[in-house]
Design a protein around this motif. Structure first.
Motif, PDB file in Angstrom:
ATOM      1  N   ARG B  96       5.618   0.357  -7.907  1.00  0.00           N
ATOM      2  CA  ARG B  96       6.690   0.890  -8.756  1.00  0.00           C
ATOM      3  C   ARG B  96       6.147   1.876  -9.783  1.00  0.00           C
ATOM      4  O   ARG B  96       6.743   2.924 -10.034  1.00  0.00           O
ATOM      5  CB  ARG B  96       7.420  -0.264  -9.465  1.00  0.00           C
ATOM      6  CG  ARG B  96       8.761   0.177  -9.997  1.00  0.00           C
ATOM      7  CD  ARG B  96       9.342  -0.782 -11.014  1.00  0.00           C
ATOM      8  NE  ARG B  96      10.038  -0.001 -12.015  1.00  0.00           N
ATOM      9  CZ  ARG B  96      11.356   0.208 -12.004  1.00  0.00           C
ATOM     10  NH1 ARG B  96      12.091  -0.319 -11.071  1.00  0.00           N
ATOM     11  NH2 ARG B  96      11.904   0.952 -12.945  1.00  0.00           N
ATOM     12  N   GLU B 111      17.031   6.077 -11.790  1.00  0.00           N
ATOM     13  CA  GLU B 111      17.200   4.818 -11.057  1.00  0.00           C
ATOM     14  C   GLU B 111      17.774   5.049  -9.648  1.00  0.00           C
ATOM     15  O   GLU B 111      17.331   4.423  -8.684  1.00  0.00           O
ATOM     16  CB  GLU B 111      18.101   3.883 -11.865  1.00  0.00           C
ATOM     17  CG  GLU B 111      18.037   2.425 -11.454  1.00  0.00           C
ATOM     18  CD  GLU B 111      16.605   1.851 -11.436  1.00  0.00           C
ATOM     19  OE1 GLU B 111      16.309   1.071 -10.522  1.00  0.00           O
ATOM     20  OE2 GLU B 111      15.794   2.192 -12.337  1.00  0.00           O
ATOM     21  N   GLN B 115      16.073   4.089  -6.059  1.00  0.00           N
ATOM     22  CA  GLN B 115      16.719   3.260  -5.030  1.00  0.00           C
ATOM     23  C   GLN B 115      16.746   3.999  -3.687  1.00  0.00           C
ATOM     24  O   GLN B 115      16.557   3.387  -2.641  1.00  0.00           O
ATOM     25  CB  GLN B 115      18.138   2.862  -5.464  1.00  0.00           C
ATOM     26  CG  GLN B 115      18.169   1.900  -6.654  1.00  0.00           C
ATOM     27  CD  GLN B 115      17.276   0.680  -6.481  1.00  0.00           C
ATOM     28  OE1 GLN B 115      17.140   0.136  -5.383  1.00  0.00           O
ATOM     29  NE2 GLN B 115      16.627   0.252  -7.565  1.00  0.00           N
ATOM     30  N   TYR B 118      13.381   3.616  -2.209  1.00  0.00           N
ATOM     31  CA  TYR B 118      13.237   2.242  -1.702  1.00  0.00           C
ATOM     32  C   TYR B 118      14.027   2.058  -0.409  1.00  0.00           C
ATOM     33  O   TYR B 118      13.591   1.369   0.512  1.00  0.00           O
ATOM     34  CB  TYR B 118      13.743   1.233  -2.737  1.00  0.00           C
ATOM     35  CG  TYR B 118      12.752   0.914  -3.839  1.00  0.00           C
ATOM     36  CD1 TYR B 118      11.378   0.992  -3.622  1.00  0.00           C
ATOM     37  CD2 TYR B 118      13.196   0.492  -5.085  1.00  0.00           C
ATOM     38  CE1 TYR B 118      10.486   0.682  -4.629  1.00  0.00           C
ATOM     39  CE2 TYR B 118      12.305   0.181  -6.103  1.00  0.00           C
ATOM     40  CZ  TYR B 118      10.951   0.281  -5.872  1.00  0.00           C
ATOM     41  OH  TYR B 118      10.069  -0.034  -6.861  1.00  0.00           O
ATOM     42  N   ASP B 119      15.232   2.668  -0.318  1.00  0.00           N
ATOM     43  CA  ASP B 119      16.038   2.537   0.901  1.00  0.00           C
ATOM     44  C   ASP B 119      15.355   3.231   2.066  1.00  0.00           C
ATOM     45  O   ASP B 119      15.379   2.765   3.196  1.00  0.00           O
ATOM     46  CB  ASP B 119      17.423   3.163   0.682  1.00  0.00           C
ATOM     47  CG  ASP B 119      18.264   2.324  -0.271  1.00  0.00           C
ATOM     48  OD1 ASP B 119      17.914   1.138  -0.465  1.00  0.00           O
ATOM     49  OD2 ASP B 119      19.244   2.855  -0.829  1.00  0.00           O
ATOM     50  N   PRO B 122      11.709   0.709   2.881  1.00  0.00           N
ATOM     51  CA  PRO B 122      11.991  -0.646   2.364  1.00  0.00           C
ATOM     52  C   PRO B 122      10.732  -1.432   2.010  1.00  0.00           C
ATOM     53  O   PRO B 122      10.765  -2.273   1.108  1.00  0.00           O
ATOM     54  CB  PRO B 122      12.743  -1.316   3.507  1.00  0.00           C
ATOM     55  CG  PRO B 122      13.301  -0.190   4.316  1.00  0.00           C
ATOM     56  CD  PRO B 122      12.317   0.933   4.189  1.00  0.00           C
ATOM     57  N   ARG B 125       9.933  -1.415  -1.573  1.00  0.00           N
ATOM     58  CA  ARG B 125      10.724  -2.297  -2.433  1.00  0.00           C
ATOM     59  C   ARG B 125      10.121  -3.700  -2.409  1.00  0.00           C
ATOM     60  O   ARG B 125       9.968  -4.333  -3.449  1.00  0.00           O
ATOM     61  CB  ARG B 125      12.177  -2.327  -1.969  1.00  0.00           C
ATOM     62  CG  ARG B 125      13.040  -3.218  -2.846  1.00  0.00           C
ATOM     63  CD  ARG B 125      14.482  -3.259  -2.385  1.00  0.00           C
ATOM     64  NE  ARG B 125      15.256  -2.129  -2.858  1.00  0.00           N
ATOM     65  CZ  ARG B 125      16.059  -1.391  -2.088  1.00  0.00           C
ATOM     66  NH1 ARG B 125      16.165  -1.683  -0.812  1.00  0.00           N
ATOM     67  NH2 ARG B 125      16.733  -0.393  -2.602  1.00  0.00           N
ATOM     68  N   GLU B 126       9.774  -4.150  -1.183  1.00  0.00           N
ATOM     69  CA  GLU B 126       9.185  -5.488  -1.051  1.00  0.00           C
ATOM     70  C   GLU B 126       7.910  -5.618  -1.871  1.00  0.00           C
ATOM     71  O   GLU B 126       7.625  -6.655  -2.431  1.00  0.00           O
ATOM     72  CB  GLU B 126       8.819  -5.767   0.409  1.00  0.00           C
ATOM     73  CG  GLU B 126       9.993  -6.094   1.296  1.00  0.00           C
ATOM     74  CD  GLU B 126       9.605  -5.945   2.765  1.00  0.00           C
ATOM     75  OE1 GLU B 126       8.429  -6.228   3.092  1.00  0.00           O
ATOM     76  OE2 GLU B 126      10.480  -5.528   3.563  1.00  0.00           O
ATOM     77  N   ALA B 128       6.956  -3.787  -4.532  1.00  0.00           N
ATOM     78  CA  ALA B 128       7.089  -2.993  -5.759  1.00  0.00           C
ATOM     79  C   ALA B 128       6.075  -3.366  -6.837  1.00  0.00           C
ATOM     80  O   ALA B 128       5.542  -2.503  -7.530  1.00  0.00           O
ATOM     81  CB  ALA B 128       8.496  -3.114  -6.308  1.00  0.00           C
TER      82      ALA B 128
END
Lengths: 367, 234
Positions: B96, B111, B115, B118-119, B122, B125-126, B128
């Motif tokens: 992150r 933000e 996102q 992250y999309d 993925p 995101r896992e 981060a």
């Protein structure tokens, strides 16, 4: 730098294991001896606790100074030998301000600011101590921090900035020059005398088996200031944009550049933080020792380096851990040998640690 | 007017001139690759566009702004993102934090863009809060692209994104780049995996000895007998 950061060569693990075993064995032997002495009542528990407390306090100052050194080392890639003299200069400026506030009205301001050089003002007349004149002490602490930051910034602008692209060795040698400049400027202004600073302050005598352990107001202040500063540095590095950029830059300068991190601004901020920490450490070490002279920071710097190297050079947390360890070792060693060997013991332990963990306690982790 | 216009560019490092009189252009939303033998100066073209070399002649224009004399810091503000070939993440920072650094020039971390990244990836995101240094090669490459996408650039410069990836990850990587192009970002990419790169891109340049040799659509270059023999290994 490369030398210190290099991974251990292939043959190292076995030897390192032998050394670690030796190290642990010696440590166990010493611990056993301490227990024997405690039980045999040749070493009073109060004395040992006194050593530990004193060592922790001293170690925190070394750690505080080490954090500043480590930060600038990490971002600029060279060991700043002038760091010790930043400590001295800010100690003088800070204590000058404390004297000015405490004695204003009763003495000549200029004499006060110059700590009564030439025997114009004496410490017992001004009567500075943490409990007598807390306001003056706090002002001095703040001025020392600001002074340290200012000196660091000043010399960055005039010396180091134009040398950004030079190698670490050239910068290191330049920093030795800066160190001498500052040190002998202090001699010019304050002579080579040592200045007593404080009168006795309140101290709590903690009853302990075999006697008492003195916990004085200056020591409590010192532990608080060091603790708060370290927490602040941690929060700076992990929670703020600037701190994250510092870590990013120390990890990969080129990538930081193509990411749009303004390197000069981050470098400036690093000098400010490192200088302020040197300033705080300078004021506190003078308070701890009760005296100040032009060699204050220079003599401290050797132990600071030992702490930083032992902790793993470039690691802020390593600098704290290494500093505290050095502080404890130099004091607890008095169980066996005279206090005048304290520094030698500090370095011996540094060497022992590096033989078993070549990259230091926190080695490899940057910032 | 193209999104990126490189005209008569000569550039190099210090006294060493690598590029001679290179012309190149990328349209908005276009997918362009540069292929060519080792040492042809492919990466140097990219670095020159991003202000990382010593420019010795010619002009670079981005979105009608002359960026020839600009520093990387300024070029980022114009809307160009750059992903270096190696060392392209900050290992001690978390995933992150790496992405946050990508948006350093903005006042706050956007933000919604975060996102989006992250999309798109993925796995980021896992992971981060994991340190970037613990990621695999493929994940690092995603993080490096994600970092550059944090500013939603109009043009993304990718320097050999498949370098160092396991063969089965290379196809996946090309598909990811396809999707970046589909979302409207123009891509200028240097690739050693020339055949695959030409199959995916809209247009390709063949660079030899620091000069453009051929320009055409990817398919046409793949079909060209001369190009195949000289640069694509038959």
């Amino acid at each position: 730098m490369a030398l210190l950061r290099d991974k251990a060569p292939d043959w190292a693990p076995d030897r390192t294991r032998v050394r670690t075993a030796l190290f642990v064995a010696v440590l166990a032997l010493l611990l056993f001896d301490v227990l024997r002495r405690l039980l045999g009542e040749s070493l009073a528990p109060s004395l040992l606790t006194g050593y530990l407390w004193d060592g922790l306090v001293f170690g925190l100052v070394i750690g505080l100074a080490g954090v500043g050194l480590s930060l600038t080392y990490d971002l600029l890639g060279f060991a700043n030998f002038a760091h010790g003299d930043y400590i001295s200069v800010s100690a003088f400026v800070g204590w000058g301000s404390t004297y000015l506030i405490a004695g204003l009205g009763s003495f000549d301001p200029l004499n006060l600011f110059f700590l009564g050089v030439g025997d114009t003002v004496f410490p017992r007349d001004v009567g500075v101590s943490v409990t007598n004149t807390p306001g003056a002490i706090l002002v001095g602490l703040v001025v020392a921090a600001v002074g340290g930051a200012a000196v660091a910034l000043l010399f960055d602008r005039f010396v180091y900035r134009s040398m950004r692209k030079s190698g670490a060795i050239a910068l290191l040698i330049a920093s030795v020059g800066v160190a001498f400049t500052l040190r002998f400027m202090l001699v010019f202004l304050f002579t080579q005398d040592s200045f007593g600073l404080t009168v006795g302050a309140w101290a709590y005598e903690l009853p302990f088996p075999g006697g008492t352990v003195n916990i004085s107001a200056p020591e409590l202040l010192l532990v608080t200031v060091a603790g708060v500063s370290m927490v602040c540095v941690h929060l700076l590095l992990t929670r703020t944009k600037l701190g994250k950029a510092m870590r990013a830059m120390s990890a990969n300068r080129d990538l930081a550049r193509v990411t749009g991190i303004p390197s000069e601004r981050v470098v400036t901020a690093t000098w400010l933080v490192g200088g302020a920490l040197a300033g705080l450490a300078g004021f506190m070490i003078a308070l701890f020792q009760g005296t100040v002279n032009y060699q204050l920071g220079w003599t401290l710097l050797l132990l600071v380096f030992a702490g930083v190297i032992m902790g793993g050079i470039g690691s802020v947390y390593g600098a704290i851990a290494g500093g505290v360890l050095i502080g404890l070792v130099t004091r607890v060693s008095q169980v066996w040998i005279p206090a005048s060997f304290a520094e030698a013991v500090g370095f011996a332990v540094m060497i022992a640690v590096l033989l078993t963990r070549p990259s230091g306690i926190f080695g490899g982790d940057s910032l | 007017m193209s999104l990126l216009e490189v005209e008569g560019l000569s550039a190099g490092y210090g006294d060493l001139q690598v590029l001679t009189d290179v012309d190149m252009h990328v349209e908005a939303g276009e997918y362009v690759t540069i292929v060519g033998p080792n040492g042809a100066g492919k990466s140097t073209v990219m670095k020159s566009v991003f202000g990382l070399t010593d420019r010795m002649g010619g002009t670079v224009t981005f979105d009608t702004t002359d960026i020839t004399a600009m520093d990387p810091e300024e070029i980022i503000h114009e809307g160009v993102g750059y992903v270096p070939q190696t060392d392209n993440v900050f290992p001690p920072l978390s995933v992150r934090e790496n992405l946050e650094m990508g948006a350093y020039i903005l006042d706050t971390v956007p933000e919604d863009t975060l996102q989006d990244v992250y999309d798109r990836f993925p796995v980021l995101r896992e992971r981060a809060s994991q340190k970037a240094g613990t990621l695999s090669g493929g994940q690092r490459q995603m993080l490096a692209m994600g970092r550059a996408l944090m500013l939603d650039p109009a043009l993304l410069l990718l320097d050999e994104p498949s370098a160092g990836l396991a063969p089965d990850l290379v196809d996946e990587m090309f598909e990811r780049v396809d999707r970046i192009v589909e979302s409207g970002t123009a891509v200028l990419m240097v690739e050693q995996n020339a055949k695959a790169a030409l199959r995916h891109c809209d247009r390709g340049y063949v660079l030899v000895n620091g000069e453009n040799r051929y320009v055409d659509t990817g398919e046409a270059l793949l079909a060209d007998e001369q190009v195949r023999q000289d640069f694509l290994g038959g």
